[in-house]
Design a protein around this motif. Structure first.
Motif, PDB file in Angstrom:
ATOM      1  N   VAL A   1      -3.315   4.693  -1.244  1.00 25.48           N
ATOM      2  CA  VAL A   1      -3.537   3.540  -2.117  1.00 25.48           C
ATOM      3  C   VAL A   1      -3.712   2.334  -1.198  1.00 25.48           C
ATOM      4  O   VAL A   1      -2.748   1.884  -0.565  1.00 25.48           O
ATOM      5  N   PRO A   2      -4.923   1.824  -1.076  1.00 26.92           N
ATOM      6  CA  PRO A   2      -5.180   0.694  -0.168  1.00 26.92           C
ATOM      7  C   PRO A   2      -4.394  -0.556  -0.555  1.00 26.92           C
ATOM      8  O   PRO A   2      -3.954  -0.700  -1.711  1.00 26.92           O
TER       9      PRO A   2
ATOM     10  N   SER B   1      -4.376  -2.627  -4.090  1.00 23.66           N
ATOM     11  CA  SER B   1      -5.190  -1.951  -5.100  1.00 23.66           C
ATOM     12  C   SER B   1      -4.580  -2.102  -6.493  1.00 23.66           C
ATOM     13  O   SER B   1      -3.404  -1.817  -6.704  1.00 23.66           O
ATOM     14  N   GLY B   2      -5.391  -2.573  -7.433  1.00 28.70           N
ATOM     15  CA  GLY B   2      -4.928  -2.738  -8.806  1.00 28.70           C
ATOM     16  C   GLY B   2      -3.916  -3.848  -8.980  1.00 28.70           C
ATOM     17  O   GLY B   2      -3.245  -3.925 -10.007  1.00 28.70           O
TER      18      GLY B   2
ATOM     19  N   TYR C   1      -2.074   5.494 -10.509  1.00 27.76           N
ATOM     20  CA  TYR C   1      -3.182   5.852  -9.624  1.00 27.76           C
ATOM     21  C   TYR C   1      -3.496   7.336  -9.755  1.00 27.76           C
ATOM     22  O   TYR C   1      -2.601   8.149 -10.055  1.00 27.76           O
TER      23      TYR C   1
ATOM     24  N   SER D   1       0.832  -1.200   0.000  1.00 21.93           N
ATOM     25  CA  SER D   1       0.000   0.000   0.000  1.00 21.93           C
ATOM     26  C   SER D   1       0.868   1.253   0.000  1.00 21.93           C
ATOM     27  O   SER D   1       2.097   1.177   0.077  1.00 21.93           O
TER      28      SER D   1
ATOM     29  N   ASN E   1      -7.178   6.494  -6.427  1.00 22.23           N
ATOM     30  CA  ASN E   1      -7.912   5.416  -7.093  1.00 22.23           C
ATOM     31  C   ASN E   1      -7.069   4.790  -8.213  1.00 22.23           C
ATOM     32  O   ASN E   1      -6.359   5.495  -8.936  1.00 22.23           O
ATOM     33  N   PHE E   2      -7.178   3.492  -8.352  1.00 21.02           N
ATOM     34  CA  PHE E   2      -6.436   2.784  -9.396  1.00 21.02           C
ATOM     35  C   PHE E   2      -6.937   3.194 -10.775  1.00 21.02           C
ATOM     36  O   PHE E   2      -8.146   3.254 -11.013  1.00 21.02           O
TER      37      PHE E   2
END
Length: 338
Positions: free
Chosen positions: A55-56, A59-60, A89, A39, A95-96
């Protein structure tokens, strides 16, 4: 009717004054790659307080967060070392968007650092010495592979880690297993020279050019930051001494807007701050584990879209005074005509 006209004039002015009182201001934030939980965490640029998981985790398809850079489009580009790809991102939301460089494109294997060059294309160190050991170039708009800008092993390159373009337009690459920084022609990728040589076993990781134009190199094994003349490569000094402030496993040194040096420590799992002129330890800017940090890696400063109240009393008082003055004039005219 006159009172209505007065309100018609004054209400927009009062609104304008209030807008001046809470004028939005974009503050920068510090992004920190959290290697072990895949992350990127965001911290307040001034206080180091945790803001959010920008960015969790995962993600992606992010696996093994390494290099971070902000692109010309203001979006965030991230090396995913375990998937052999580059993720993109949204620079404001996190967000991705896409896998900008797909897995193993152009032979990409274990990407570490990345940077956009003067030509606006993306340059990535491919660190696996058995298969790639090079710097690969990708189209800065599409992510399409262009070429191996620095071919495998060129100039003795071995396990390339950090990279940066200098003010001379040339590319500087840390060669971890030869304890050196190599310089390449910024237009052709041709090897120029061994720009800086370090003590055996230092293992240079991230590198950055400072506001003074000199080159700062983080040494992962030696746990220090060395400074070299940005034009000649001559050694200047040990800018941050070994273990200063608890530094352990430095990954990336970057300068903040305050002129100070910020260094992530992978093994100490934190971000330390040092005086940008003397190298003296200031404080632990991001403490170990803050916000869930696990394996502090690469760093980047970015613009934050958070609205922060900014007092503008001068503007508010001026406008409100003007409105009150108009009110008095209208009141006198009403009395004179009645």
């Amino acid at each position: 009717m006159r009172f209505f006209n007065f309100c018609y004039i004054s209400l927009p002015l009062i609104s304008f004054a209030l807008l001046g009182w809470i004028a939005p201001r974009a503050d920068a934030a510090l992004l920190v790659g959290s290697f072990n939980n895949n992350s990127i965490l965001r911290y307040d640029e001034k206080t180091g307080e945790f803001i959010d998981d920008f960015v969790p985790s995962g993600s992606g398809g992010l696996q093994g967060t390494t290099g971070l850079t902000i692109g010309p489009d203001k979006n965030l580009y991230v090396s995913s070392i375990l998937s052999g790809s580059i993720k993109r991102y949204d620079g404001k939301t996190g967000n991705f968007i896409s896998s900008f460089v797909p897995s193993n494109s152009g032979g990409l294997d274990s990407p570490e650092d990345l940077v956009f060059g003067p030509d606006s294309n993306l340059y990535v160190t491919s660190i696996n010495s058995r298969t790639s050991n090079s710097v690969l170039r990708y189209n800065g708009q599409t992510g399409a592979f262009i070429n191996a800008f620095v071919p495998s092993g060129s100039g003795g390159l071995s396990a390339p880690f950090g990279l940066s373009f200098g003010s001379d337009g040339n590319l500087y690459v840390g060669s971890s297993l030869t304890d050196s920084v190599l310089r390449y022609n910024g237009q052709t990728g041709a090897f120029i020279d061994t720009f800086a040589t370090e003590e055996k076993g230092s293992e240079p990781s991230g590198l950055s050019f400072g506001p003074d134009g000199n080159l700062y190199i983080a040494n992962f094994r030696a746990n220090n930051i060395l400074r070299y003349n940005g034009k000649t490569g001559a050694f200047i000094d040990t800018f941050v001494s070994s273990g200063s402030g608890g530094l352990n496993g430095p990954v990336k040194p970057i300068f903040g807007s305050d002129g100070n040096l910020y260094v992530s420590g992978l093994n100490s799992n934190n971000v330390l701050r040092y005086d940008g002129k003397t190298g003296a330890f200031i404080d632990t800017f991001v403490s170990a584990g803050r916000g869930g940090l696990n394996g502090a890696g690469f760093l980047a400063f970015t613009e934050d879209s958070t609205v922060v109240p900014e007092p503008r009393m001068d503007l508010a008082v001026l406008v409100v005074s003007a409105v009150l003055g108009i009110g008095k004039v209208v009141s006198r005219k009403q009395k004179a005509t009645s």
